[in-house]
Design a protein around this motif. Structure first.
Motif, PDB file in Angstrom:
ATOM      1  N   ASP A 123       0.844  -1.178   0.000  1.00 55.10           N
ATOM      2  CA  ASP A 123       0.000   0.000   0.000  1.00 55.10           C
ATOM      3  C   ASP A 123       0.892   1.245   0.000  1.00 55.10           C
ATOM      4  N   PRO A 124       0.821   2.079  -1.062  1.00 56.37           N
ATOM      5  CA  PRO A 124       1.710   3.255  -1.104  1.00 56.37           C
ATOM      6  C   PRO A 124       1.452   4.219   0.044  1.00 56.37           C
ATOM      7  N   TRP A 125       0.193   4.321   0.484  1.00 55.31           N
ATOM      8  CA  TRP A 125      -0.107   5.229   1.585  1.00 55.31           C
ATOM      9  C   TRP A 125       0.483   4.715   2.894  1.00 55.31           C
ATOM     10  N   ALA A 126       0.527   3.384   3.036  1.00 59.06           N
ATOM     11  CA  ALA A 126       1.174   2.824   4.228  1.00 59.06           C
ATOM     12  C   ALA A 126       2.659   3.148   4.228  1.00 59.06           C
ATOM     13  N   GLU A 127       3.265   3.106   3.038  1.00 67.27           N
ATOM     14  CA  GLU A 127       4.681   3.450   2.932  1.00 67.27           C
ATOM     15  C   GLU A 127       4.908   4.922   3.258  1.00 67.27           C
ATOM     16  N   VAL A 128       3.985   5.773   2.791  1.00 65.67           N
ATOM     17  CA  VAL A 128       4.095   7.201   3.097  1.00 65.67           C
ATOM     18  C   VAL A 128       3.995   7.427   4.594  1.00 65.67           C
ATOM     19  N   TRP A 129       3.024   6.760   5.222  1.00 62.45           N
ATOM     20  CA  TRP A 129       2.837   6.936   6.660  1.00 62.45           C
ATOM     21  C   TRP A 129       4.075   6.459   7.427  1.00 62.45           C
ATOM     22  N   THR A 130       4.644   5.356   6.966  1.00 62.34           N
ATOM     23  CA  THR A 130       5.857   4.855   7.609  1.00 62.34           C
ATOM     24  C   THR A 130       6.997   5.859   7.485  1.00 62.34           C
ATOM     25  N   SER A 131       7.129   6.460   6.307  1.00 61.40           N
ATOM     26  CA  SER A 131       8.198   7.444   6.106  1.00 61.40           C
ATOM     27  C   SER A 131       7.958   8.712   6.923  1.00 61.40           C
ATOM     28  N   ILE A 132       6.677   9.060   7.126  1.00 60.62           N
ATOM     29  CA  ILE A 132       6.356  10.250   7.918  1.00 60.62           C
ATOM     30  C   ILE A 132       6.680  10.032   9.386  1.00 60.62           C
ATOM     31  N   THR A 133       6.358   8.865   9.894  1.00 59.05           N
ATOM     32  CA  THR A 133       6.505   8.596  11.320  1.00 59.05           C
ATOM     33  C   THR A 133       7.882   8.078  11.715  1.00 59.05           C
ATOM     34  N   SER A 134       8.720   7.769  10.740  1.00 56.71           N
ATOM     35  CA  SER A 134      10.059   7.280  11.063  1.00 56.71           C
ATOM     36  C   SER A 134      11.084   8.384  10.860  1.00 56.71           C
ATOM     37  N   THR A 135      12.248   8.182  11.431  1.00 49.78           N
ATOM     38  CA  THR A 135      13.317   9.170  11.275  1.00 49.78           C
ATOM     39  C   THR A 135      14.215   8.782  10.113  1.00 49.78           C
ATOM     40  N   GLN A 136      14.785   9.803   9.466  1.00 50.03           N
ATOM     41  CA  GLN A 136      15.693   9.581   8.342  1.00 50.03           C
ATOM     42  C   GLN A 136      17.130   9.868   8.781  1.00 50.03           C
ATOM     43  N   PRO A 137      18.089   9.239   8.129  1.00 50.31           N
ATOM     44  CA  PRO A 137      19.505   9.513   8.470  1.00 50.31           C
ATOM     45  C   PRO A 137      19.838  10.988   8.242  1.00 50.31           C
ATOM     46  N   ALA A 138      20.762  11.480   9.031  1.00 48.77           N
ATOM     47  CA  ALA A 138      21.191  12.879   8.888  1.00 48.77           C
ATOM     48  C   ALA A 138      21.830  13.083   7.522  1.00 48.77           C
ATOM     49  N   LEU A 139      21.596  14.269   6.966  1.00 50.35           N
ATOM     50  CA  LEU A 139      22.149  14.600   5.660  1.00 50.35           C
ATOM     51  C   LEU A 139      23.640  14.908   5.802  1.00 50.35           C
ATOM     52  N   GLU A 140      24.407  14.485   4.814  1.00 50.05           N
ATOM     53  CA  GLU A 140      25.851  14.766   4.820  1.00 50.05           C
ATOM     54  C   GLU A 140      26.098  16.278   4.861  1.00 50.05           C
ATOM     55  N   PRO A 141      27.140  16.727   5.575  1.00 50.22           N
ATOM     56  CA  PRO A 141      27.432  18.167   5.658  1.00 50.22           C
ATOM     57  C   PRO A 141      27.569  18.834   4.294  1.00 50.22           C
ATOM     58  N   THR A 142      28.093  18.112   3.315  1.00 48.59           N
ATOM     59  CA  THR A 142      28.236  18.692   1.973  1.00 48.59           C
ATOM     60  C   THR A 142      26.880  19.027   1.379  1.00 48.59           C
ATOM     61  N   TRP A 143      25.910  18.130   1.578  1.00 47.95           N
ATOM     62  CA  TRP A 143      24.565  18.379   1.068  1.00 47.95           C
ATOM     63  C   TRP A 143      23.867  19.491   1.847  1.00 47.95           C
ATOM     64  N   VAL A 144      24.133  19.568   3.141  1.00 49.53           N
ATOM     65  CA  VAL A 144      23.574  20.663   3.946  1.00 49.53           C
ATOM     66  C   VAL A 144      24.101  22.004   3.433  1.00 49.53           C
ATOM     67  N   LEU A 145      25.406  22.043   3.138  1.00 48.78           N
ATOM     68  CA  LEU A 145      25.996  23.262   2.583  1.00 48.78           C
ATOM     69  C   LEU A 145      25.383  23.578   1.226  1.00 48.78           C
ATOM     70  N   GLY A 146      25.179  22.549   0.403  1.00 52.30           N
ATOM     71  CA  GLY A 146      24.545  22.768  -0.894  1.00 52.30           C
ATOM     72  C   GLY A 146      23.141  23.337  -0.758  1.00 52.30           C
ATOM     73  N   ALA A 147      22.377  22.825   0.215  1.00 51.52           N
ATOM     74  CA  ALA A 147      21.023  23.344   0.457  1.00 51.52           C
ATOM     75  C   ALA A 147      21.076  24.808   0.878  1.00 51.52           C
ATOM     76  N   ALA A 148      22.081  25.155   1.695  1.00 48.11           N
ATOM     77  CA  ALA A 148      22.234  26.542   2.129  1.00 48.11           C
ATOM     78  C   ALA A 148      22.577  27.447   0.950  1.00 48.11           C
ATOM     79  N   VAL A 149      23.408  26.966   0.043  1.00 51.30           N
ATOM     80  CA  VAL A 149      23.776  27.753  -1.145  1.00 51.30           C
ATOM     81  C   VAL A 149      22.551  27.987  -2.023  1.00 51.30           C
ATOM     82  N   VAL A 150      21.743  26.951  -2.211  1.00 50.05           N
ATOM     83  CA  VAL A 150      20.511  27.094  -3.001  1.00 50.05           C
ATOM     84  C   VAL A 150      19.583  28.118  -2.355  1.00 50.05           C
ATOM     85  N   ALA A 151      19.405  28.003  -1.045  1.00 48.77           N
ATOM     86  CA  ALA A 151      18.520  28.929  -0.337  1.00 48.77           C
ATOM     87  C   ALA A 151      19.025  30.364  -0.448  1.00 48.77           C
TER      88      ALA A 151
END
Length: 239
Positions: free
Chosen positions: A4-32
Motif C-alpha cells: 500500500d503506497p499510503w502505508a509506505e508514506v505513513w511509515t516514512s512520515i513517522t520514522s526518522t531519516q539519516p542525517a544529511l551529509e554536511p556537503t549536502w547541507v551546505l549545498g542546500a544553504a547555497v541554493v537557499a
C-alpha cells in the motif's frame, strides 16, 4: 505482494531519516541563499514568502476568534488577508502582527523538524497547510501560486528519494529563515522612501502605542532570532 503506497508514506512520515551529509547541507544553504540574494530568482521565490506571510495572518485571525473572509496573492508578490471581527483589540493586533514573523517561524519549525530527522514529516505538514490555505484563496493567481507550490512539495514527497526529500526540507527551511529578514529590510526601505504607509507595521502603529518603526524592529528581531536558532539546529543535525 503489492504494498500500500499510503502505508509506505505513513511509515516514512513517522520514522526518522539519516542525517544529511554536511556537503549536502551546505549545498542546500547555497541554493537557499541564491533564491534570496539573486534578484532574478528572488522575484519568483518571494511568492513563497508571501504565501507563508498571508497564511500566518489567516492562522492568527482564526486563532483569535476572527472570521477569515479570504486571502489574495498577487503577481507583484504582495498579498491581502481579509478577516471580520472587532477593528481593534488583541485579536486584531495579533492578526496584523503575525505576517512578517510568519515565514521566520515556519522556517524555524521546519528547521527543528528536519534537524530531528523528520524531513518527510516536515514536507507533508507543509503540503497539508498549503491544502488548507487553498480553501481560503479568493483570486486566480493565488490559486495558481498555491497549486504550483503544493505540486512541487507533493512531487518530492511522493517520488523523491530520502536524500532528495531531506535536501529539499533543508533548503526550504533555510530559504524561509533567510527570506524573512530580507522582507523586513524591504519594509524598512519602503517606509524610508515614503511608501508602504499601509503596511502591517503602520496598521499596528494605529492599533497600539508603539510606532511603526518599533514594530519594524520587532519583526527584525524575530526574523534574525529565528535565523540564528534555525541555522544552529540544522548545522547540529548534520553528520
Amino acid at each position: 505482494m503489492d504494498t500500500d503506497p499510503w502505508a509506505e508514506v505513513w511509515t516514512s512520515i513517522t520514522s526518522t531519516q539519516p542525517a544529511l551529509e554536511p556537503t549536502w547541507v551546505l549545498g542546500a544553504a547555497v541554493v537557499a541563499l541564491a533564491l534570496v540574494a539573486l534578484p532574478a530568482l528572488w522575484s519568483r521565490s518571494r511568492h513563497l514568502v508571501t504565501i507563508a506571510h498571508e497564511g500566518a495572518h489567516g492562522v492568527a485571525a482564526l486563532a483569535t476568534g476572527r472570521r477569515l473572509a479570504g486571502i489574495r496573492l498577487h503577481s507583484d508578490t504582495s498579498g491581502l488577508t481579509l478577516s471580520r471581527g472587532r477593528p481593534t483589540g488583541p485579536g486584531m493586533v495579533l492578526t496584523a502582527a503575525a505576517g512578517y514573523p510568519g515565514p521566520a517561524l515556519v522556517g524555524l519549525a521546519a528547521a527543528w523538524g528536519t534537524a530531528a530527522g523528520r524531513p518527510v514529516a516536515v514536507l507533508w505538514t507543509v503540503l497539508l497547510l498549503l491544502a488548507l490555505l487553498l480553501l481560503q484563496i479568493r483570486n486566480f493567481f493565488g490559486l495558481w501560486a498555491v497549486l504550483v507550490a503544493g505540486a512541487g512539495v507533493f512531487a518530492v514527497s511522493w517520488w523523491g528519494s530520502g536524500e532528495l526529500q531531506s535536501f529539499v526540507a533543508h533548503a526550504g527551511a533555510m530559504f524561509l529563515l533567510l527570506a524573512a529578514p530580507r522582507t523586513v529590510l524591504e519594509l524598512a526601505r519602503s517606509r524610508r522612501a515614503g511608501r508602504g504607509r499601509t503596511s502591517d507595521a503602520d496598521v499596528l502603529a494605529r492599533l497600539t502605542p508603539l510606532p511603526a518603526l518599533a514594530w519594524v524592529g520587532v519583526f527584525a528581531l524575530v526574523s534574525l532570532g529565528a535565523l540564528l536558532l534555525g541555522a544552529s539546529a540544522l548545522l547540529a543535525g548534520s553528520r
